[in-house]
Write an enzyme that holds these catalytic residues in place. Structure first.
Site, PDB file in Angstrom:
ATOM      1  N   HIS A 255       0.825  -1.217   0.000  1.00 58.54           N
ATOM      2  CA  HIS A 255       0.000   0.000   0.000  1.00 58.54           C
ATOM      3  C   HIS A 255       0.860   1.270   0.000  1.00 58.54           C
ATOM      4  O   HIS A 255       0.455   2.288  -0.560  1.00 58.54           O
ATOM      5  CB  HIS A 255      -0.903   0.013   1.229  1.00 58.54           C
ATOM      6  CG  HIS A 255      -2.109  -0.854   1.110  1.00 58.54           C
ATOM      7  ND1 HIS A 255      -3.265  -0.472   0.463  1.00 58.54           N
ATOM      8  CD2 HIS A 255      -2.345  -2.112   1.579  1.00 58.54           C
ATOM      9  CE1 HIS A 255      -4.165  -1.426   0.535  1.00 58.54           C
ATOM     10  NE2 HIS A 255      -3.633  -2.455   1.207  1.00 58.54           N
ATOM     11  N   ASP A 262      -7.858  -1.556  -1.169  1.00 59.20           N
ATOM     12  CA  ASP A 262      -8.764  -2.442  -0.438  1.00 59.20           C
ATOM     13  C   ASP A 262     -10.183  -1.969  -0.708  1.00 59.20           C
ATOM     14  O   ASP A 262     -10.514  -0.802  -0.450  1.00 59.20           O
ATOM     15  CB  ASP A 262      -8.490  -2.378   1.074  1.00 59.20           C
ATOM     16  CG  ASP A 262      -7.117  -2.924   1.436  1.00 59.20           C
ATOM     17  OD1 ASP A 262      -6.553  -3.703   0.645  1.00 59.20           O
ATOM     18  OD2 ASP A 262      -6.614  -2.548   2.519  1.00 59.20           O
ATOM     19  N   GLU A 320      -6.562 -12.143   1.543  1.00 55.98           N
ATOM     20  CA  GLU A 320      -7.543 -11.074   1.748  1.00 55.98           C
ATOM     21  C   GLU A 320      -8.369 -10.894   0.483  1.00 55.98           C
ATOM     22  O   GLU A 320      -7.842 -10.503  -0.565  1.00 55.98           O
ATOM     23  CB  GLU A 320      -6.839  -9.741   2.098  1.00 55.98           C
ATOM     24  CG  GLU A 320      -6.046  -9.796   3.408  1.00 55.98           C
ATOM     25  CD  GLU A 320      -5.225  -8.519   3.655  1.00 55.98           C
ATOM     26  OE1 GLU A 320      -4.689  -8.379   4.772  1.00 55.98           O
ATOM     27  OE2 GLU A 320      -5.127  -7.684   2.722  1.00 55.98           O
ATOM     28  N   HIS A 323      -8.207  -7.187  -1.093  1.00 54.80           N
ATOM     29  CA  HIS A 323      -6.943  -6.530  -1.442  1.00 54.80           C
ATOM     30  C   HIS A 323      -6.503  -6.877  -2.863  1.00 54.80           C
ATOM     31  O   HIS A 323      -6.442  -8.044  -3.250  1.00 54.80           O
ATOM     32  CB  HIS A 323      -5.846  -6.961  -0.461  1.00 54.80           C
ATOM     33  CG  HIS A 323      -4.504  -6.343  -0.724  1.00 54.80           C
ATOM     34  ND1 HIS A 323      -3.981  -5.346   0.062  1.00 54.80           N
ATOM     35  CD2 HIS A 323      -3.571  -6.588  -1.694  1.00 54.80           C
ATOM     36  CE1 HIS A 323      -2.786  -4.994  -0.407  1.00 54.80           C
ATOM     37  NE2 HIS A 323      -2.521  -5.756  -1.477  1.00 54.80           N
TER      38      HIS A 323
END
Length: 350
Positions: A255, A262, A320, A323
């Site tokens: 990130h 996200d 995730e 993500h």
């Protein structure tokens, strides 16, 4: 004998003068005042009048002198007072002038400070360096944009600006509830949004660019084993001590390179988030995209998001479902430090 002769002689003299002293009418005693006495009296009266006049003149002169002296004294008294008044007025004028100069000086100082502050805001020094871990760090935000401007259909729910996250506090570096991403990733995300809007969905953004100070905040939190305020919401199945080992927390994040995002789907028909079978930032197996312990509909919803993202240049990760990384990220080896704020980036104008 001799006395008699003298009286007779006197009578003869008076008789020769034609005066009969025995038959004379009585007169005022003033008529018996001799000429010399009258002269003396007149001189005395004149002297008295003169003296009176002189005294009056002296009194008048004295009064005049007193009046003149009073006027002189008053003038002498008033003139210094006038001088003092004039001096006071001059002093007040000078004081007012000094105050005005001080006000002008303060205003000039304030203006200079404002100019200085504006200069600092607009001309902050750009730096780039290699840190002790061999990572390239930079505060250059020129290659970034706001998602709300690049992707106007997107909905924002920036969790790390709020306290509803696994830490329980606002995270360092999040100064506004905005989302930032690289220009290249923003263009690809706009394509994803256009495709999903046609299907009745909108993108809902939880996080995008994450400054390195925020990641460092996560690390400090993870090292504090006793802080488990948000455990029941985000990691009820795990002991906090394993978060590093299982990869949920690390010292650096994709990130911070600016091209990760996200997100989830928002159903425009129901006006609710799409049910993905798990919540954002849940530390557990059911967050894995291919987790089979969810319903078919929940799994299919995950795949709608995944297929749209991968079709436009994004890559998922294995742990995730929310993500995605932009494959052709422009800064694959640089981690950025500038804050999440609308002032950090240039604004898109169409």
């Amino acid at each position: 004998m001799n006395a008699l002769i003298a009286v007779i002689s006197m009578m003869c003299i008076l008789s020769s003068c034609g005066k009969d002293i025995y038959n004379m009418e009585p007169v005022s005693t003033d008529e018996y005042i001799t000429t010399e006495q009258a002269t003396v009296t007149e001189q005395t009266e004149e002297a008295t009048d003169a003296s009176t006049n002189s005294d009056a003149d002296k009194i008048k002169e004295s009064d005049d002198d007193g009046a003149d002296k009073g006027l002189s004294d008053k003038k002498d008294t008033e003139e210094p007072e006038a001088d003092n008044t004039e001096k006071t007025a001059d002093s007040k004028t000078e004081e007012a002038g000094n105050k005005e100069k001080t006000a002008d000086s303060n205003k000039e100082e304030a203006d200079n400070k404002e100019i200085s502050n504006n200069k600092n805001e607009t001309t902050e020094e750009v730096y780039e360096y290699i840190n002790e871990d061999g990572k390239r760090m930079s505060n250059d935000s020129s290659g970034f944009v706001l998602i709300s401007e690049a992707v106007p259909d997107a909905i924002l729910e920036i969790r790390y600006y709020s306290t509803y996250n696994f830490v329980g506090d606002r995270i360092d570096g999040y100064e506004e509830p905005v989302a930032i991403i690289t220009k290249e990733a923003a263009e690809a995300l706009r394509e994803v949004s256009d495709e999903l809007v046609a299907q009745g969905y909108r993108l809902k953004i939880y996080d995008a660019y994450r400054p390195q100070p925020a990641v460092s905040h996560f690390v400090r939190w993870a090292e504090d084993i006793d802080d488990t305020r948000m455990k029941e919401y985000f990691y009820p199945e795990l002991d906090k001590s394993v978060l590093f080992n299982q990869g949920y927390i690390s010292e650096y994040s994709g990130h911070s390179r600016g091209s990760s995002v996200d997100l989830t789907l928002f159903d425009m028909r129901t006006e609710k988030e799409v049910d993905m079978g798990g919540t954002f930032d849940y530390f557990g197996e059911n967050s894995h995209p291919d987790y089979t312990g969810i319903t078919t509909e929940q799994y299919e919803n995950r795949m709608i998001l995944r297929n749209a993202m991968t079709a436009h240049g994004f890559k998922p990760i294995s742990v995730e479902w929310w993500h995605f990384n932009y494959i052709n990220e422009p800064y694959p080896d640089t981690y950025f430090t500038f804050p999440v704020s609308s002032d950090s980036v240039e604004h898109v104008t169409e």
